[in-house]
Design an enzyme around this catalytic site. Sequence first.
Site, short mmCIF file in Angstrom:
data_model
loop_
_atom_site.label_atom_id
_atom_site.label_comp_id
_atom_site.label_asym_id
_atom_site.label_seq_id
_atom_site.Cartn_x
_atom_site.Cartn_y
_atom_site.Cartn_z
N SER A 211 0.84 -1.20 0.00
CA SER A 211 0.00 0.00 0.00
C SER A 211 0.88 1.26 0.00
CB SER A 211 -0.95 -0.06 1.19
OG SER A 211 -2.02 0.80 1.00
N ASP A 305 -8.41 -3.71 -6.85
CA ASP A 305 -7.86 -3.36 -5.54
C ASP A 305 -8.93 -2.58 -4.76
OD1 ASP A 305 -6.55 -1.85 -3.52
OD2 ASP A 305 -4.65 -1.98 -4.61
N HIS A 372 -6.56 -6.22 -1.12
CA HIS A 372 -5.55 -5.16 -1.05
C HIS A 372 -4.46 -5.65 -0.12
CE1 HIS A 372 -3.95 -1.07 -1.09
NE2 HIS A 372 -4.00 -1.01 0.21
#
Length: 432
Positions: A211, A305, A372
Amino acid sequence: MSGGEIHRFRIWWRRRLGPERRATFSWLLAAVFVVLFLAAGSRIGDNVLSGPTATSSSSAPLVDLTIVHSAGAKGALCLDGSPPAYHLLRGFGSGSDKWLVHLEGGGWCQSLDSCSFRKSTPLGSSYYMERQVPFMGILSNIPSQNPDFYNWNKVKVRYCDGASFSGYRENEVQDGTKLFFRGQRIWETIMDELLQKGLANAKQALLTGCSAGGLATFIHCDDFQALLPNVATVKCFADGGFFLNEKDISGRRSIKSFYSNVVQLQEIDFQNVSLGRNHLRQCFFAEEIIKNVKTPFFILNPTYDFWQIQHILVPAESDPEHAWLRCKLNIGHCDSNQLKTLQGFRDAMLSSLSEFKQKKNGGMFINSCFVHCQSLYNQTWHSPNSPRINNKTIAEAVGDWFFDRKETKEIDCPYPCNPTCYHMNLSQLSKS
Ligand SMILES: *[C@@H]1O[C@H](CO)[C@@H](O)[C@H](O)[C@H]1NC(C)=O
Ligand SMILES: *[C@@H]1O[C@H](CO)[C@@H](O)[C@H](O)[C@H]1NC(C)=O
Ligand SMILES: *[C@@H]1O[C@H](CO)[C@@H](O)[C@H](O)[C@H]1NC(C)=O
């Protein structure tokens, strides 16, 4: 947190907080969801996560937090002025001279208000960080769960600067109390410390992150390579860090202006992050950064995502009627028009990756799951039920690329074609 608690919490924060604080909160909530669902050992039904159970990941090693008390002297400070920190799990056997450095993620803060808010959370202060965290997925020391990296030295660098380890503002900002933007210094200081702890003598090294930590991996990849002139193999692997510069469903460039605010507020200097000064200051996008990265790189990203769908494609402001609410929480609840929009987002991601795909030393695993961060949990990284492309788990794909066993550029067919996918169902937790 139970579903009911989360529901009450959400109502509270809608009432209580402005949009920016909400952005921070939605980040923390997303982190809580992921941790609850994946780390807590959730049941898998039809490969859709169906809710947290009481089992815990008891066999994952708990790794102590190391606070870098000397960092303050070098100006490396979390948002609140506390020292930065990391967790180190020593390698063993043939892995004792190999190092994997993971950069933690957790969104970004783009205003004084949202950055100040982080000061009372682990994302802005080492005072609030957990003293021990479980190491799972790519950080696991169990060979069956992490076949290629289980015995390496492994580091999780905690994220507390709000700008992907890359801001630097010399003067502290007065916002009533103190606020520091020193992500770049945190990166430099923690790398110095790790070099002394053995990273400098590594035989092989891998920089990774998920991330905002995945974006930091793009940003710092060549810096990492430059710190390790004597290391035979240095490579970088970004998970869930390929954030697209796309318009939202209302036609606005929300993410671009968001990043532009982060860059300006935290005075991110692209000279220090492998880009020339003449690049646009808005160039906080992986697609731009990767053009200049020379170190071998692997990109792992799902085309659906969920963080990008919730914050880039359909941010709350772009959907005032909440028509997307159910779809944003569970891809199985999207109607046919919404799915069409999601397929458009997938096309945009594949097109943004087309140049990278030509790179000889590059690797990729672009799957069609609603998820994610897939490298941090054994269920998605490497297990009998993990997502696969061409019968390969993510761990196998990254290993094949790192050790030059096979060229690895895997691109999945579009949703819903892959039955091995691990789709997050976030709506379970938002119901009361
Ligand atoms: C994930 O790993 C933990 C321990 O590391 C274990 O307890 C759990 O059962 C594993 N889950 C799966 C799906 O393999
Ligand atoms: C940025 O890089 C320059 C040299 O390239 C260095 O002198 C400067 O200290 C760096 N800034 C930070 C915040 O580290
Ligand atoms: C897929 O891989 C597994 C090992 O991970 C193997 O046992 C299985 O036979 C493979 N399936 C196919 C269809 O190749």
